[in-house]
Design an enzyme around this catalytic site. Structure first.
Site, PDB file in Angstrom:
ATOM      1  N   LYS A  54     -47.961 -43.761  42.594  1.00  0.00           N
ATOM      2  CA  LYS A  54     -47.480 -43.695  44.178  1.00  0.00           C
ATOM      3  C   LYS A  54     -48.250 -44.706  44.722  1.00  0.00           C
ATOM      4  O   LYS A  54     -47.739 -45.485  45.713  1.00  0.00           O
ATOM      5  CB  LYS A  54     -47.740 -42.234  44.749  1.00  0.00           C
ATOM      6  CG  LYS A  54     -46.683 -41.119  44.143  1.00  0.00           C
ATOM      7  CD  LYS A  54     -47.035 -39.798  44.602  1.00  0.00           C
ATOM      8  CE  LYS A  54     -46.252 -38.797  43.847  1.00  0.00           C
ATOM      9  NZ  LYS A  54     -46.560 -37.256  43.844  1.00  0.00           N
ATOM     10  N   GLN A  98     -51.440 -33.759  46.232  1.00  0.00           N
ATOM     11  CA  GLN A  98     -50.695 -33.880  44.901  1.00  0.00           C
ATOM     12  C   GLN A  98     -50.911 -32.469  44.206  1.00  0.00           C
ATOM     13  O   GLN A  98     -52.011 -31.783  44.188  1.00  0.00           O
ATOM     14  CB  GLN A  98     -51.425 -34.861  43.605  1.00  0.00           C
ATOM     15  CG  GLN A  98     -50.939 -34.911  42.327  1.00  0.00           C
ATOM     16  CD  GLN A  98     -49.446 -35.644  42.624  1.00  0.00           C
ATOM     17  OE1 GLN A  98     -49.028 -36.448  43.287  1.00  0.00           O
ATOM     18  NE2 GLN A  98     -48.603 -34.929  41.854  1.00  0.00           N
ATOM     19  N   ASP A 121     -44.003 -35.292  52.139  1.00  0.00           N
ATOM     20  CA  ASP A 121     -43.447 -34.345  50.964  1.00  0.00           C
ATOM     21  C   ASP A 121     -42.299 -33.297  51.497  1.00  0.00           C
ATOM     22  O   ASP A 121     -41.616 -33.116  50.715  1.00  0.00           O
ATOM     23  CB  ASP A 121     -44.547 -33.784  50.349  1.00  0.00           C
ATOM     24  CG  ASP A 121     -44.690 -34.398  49.011  1.00  0.00           C
ATOM     25  OD1 ASP A 121     -43.937 -35.231  48.455  1.00  0.00           O
ATOM     26  OD2 ASP A 121     -45.973 -34.166  48.276  1.00  0.00           O
TER      27      ASP A 121
END
Ligand code: NAP
Length: 317
Positions: A54, A98, A121
């Site tokens: 990422k 994460q 997200d």
């Protein structure tokens, strides 16, 4: 029949080139550089790889990224305070935690701490609600990537029978909702579904996200179906495979995604897209907010979540 293999790497590269242009344009017109903060807790090797990818992808397209590493035994309140600080940081337009998190964290509390308008997200309750109502602010990255792959192949969705195998909050459920918004007829299967094949055989489009190698065999697939394999499984011999028997199913399907090289590269790419979209929205709101002499939220941004006390980011007893 031999399926056309959908090249996720190629589609992702095209979208990333568009991302680079959008970042350049935003910077030249508003001086805003999109910023993403990635929080990682612990030393899970798979998470470390995902985060590294990422951060690297951000650099490729000109997004400024900040990586914050915490030890596995960190006090959740410490991470909570950092999220609250990032919520207020004008250089950060996206915040990502994460997953998975260690056991001392209460996931929903962590997600609720992230500002709705930085939740790239798309896992915050408000963004999930927006998805249900069709007012999506941040589409969750993996199903968003699947949708873009289908769009790139010009695969029609309206009126199609779509079967999604897997009902997780991050892939299966949002995938089903996004496809319903495109007027597909959606069926979502899960581990307790009886006789999975009786559903999968009806699919014009079959999306599989279960995390089970060889779950989908050729006899479970209708001739000419589009098969999207989201699964990522590491076999004992080190090979990476999806959930679909690729060699068998490709002889029956019209389109199929490979693993690796299908959905995977799209997930990270859609994170870039969401971060840039967030920065564009922040930049568009800024002049209005400055004119009002108030904060960005007062200028009509999406609603903010009820603030969560970071001291309470512990599992509820
Ligand atoms: P998850 O949270 O473990 O959810 C798996 C889902 O599949 C659950 O709904 C489960 O049913 C269902 N399932 C499990 N075994 C099944 C079976 N035999 N038949 C039918 N349904 C079954 O996993 P996830 O996070 O959604 O991820 C799914 C897979 O996609 C994993 O392999 C993951 O690595 C991969 N993934 C890939 C990407 C990418 O970028 N390519 C991104 C995210 C995830 P229950 O709800 O009944 O337990």
């Amino acid at each position: 029949m031999s399926a056309k293999i959908i090249d996720g790497v190629g589609v992702a590269a095209t979208i990333r080139a568009e991302c680079r242009d959008r970042v350049r344009r935003l910077q030249s017109e508003t001086s805003v550089i999109p910023g993403l903060a990635v929080i990682i807790v612990g030393a899970d090797p798979a998470s470390a790889i995902y985060v590294r990818n990422k951060v690297r992808a951000c650099a490729e397209v000109g997004i400024h990224s900040v990586r914050l590493d915490y030890p596995a035994d960190v006090d959740p309140a410490v991470v909570g305070r950092e999220i609250v600080r990032l919520n207020r940081d004008p250089a950060i337009h996206g915040i990502l935690v994460q997953l998975p998190l260690p056991r001392q964290f209460e996931l929903n509390q962590v997600l609720a701490t992230i500002a709705v308008d930085k939740d790239v997200d798309g896992f915050h309750l408000y963004n999930v609600g927006g998805l249900v109502l069709g007012n999506t602010v941040f589409p969750p990255c993996t199903p968003y990537g699947v949708l873009r792959l289908l769009e790139y192949q010009k695969i029609p969705l309206e009126g199609q029978n779509v079967v999604v195998v897997g009902a997780s909050n991050i892939v299966g459920k949002p995938m089903g909702l996004m496809l319903m918004q495109r007027d597909a007829t959606v069926c979502i299967c899960h581990a307790k579904t009886r006789d999975l094949a009786q559903f999968t055989i009806l699919a014009d489009i079959l999306v599989v996200a279960a995390g089970q190698p060889n779950l989908i065999l050729p006899q479970m697939v209708r001739t000419g179906a589009v098969v999207i394999d989201v699964g990522i499984n590491r076999l004992a011999d080190g090979r990476l495979v999806g959930d679909v028997d690729f060699d068998g199913v490709r002889r029956k399907a019209s389109y199929i995604t490979p693993v690796p090289g299908g959905v995977g590269p799209m997930t990270v790419t859609m994170l870039l897209v969401n971060t840039i979209a967030s920065a564009e929205r922040h930049a568009a709101r800024r002049p209005a907010a400055e004119a009002l002499g108030r904060g960005a939220a007062a200028a009509g941004g999406p609603p903010r979540p009820t603030p969560v006390d970071p001291e309470k980011l512990m599992p509820q007893q």
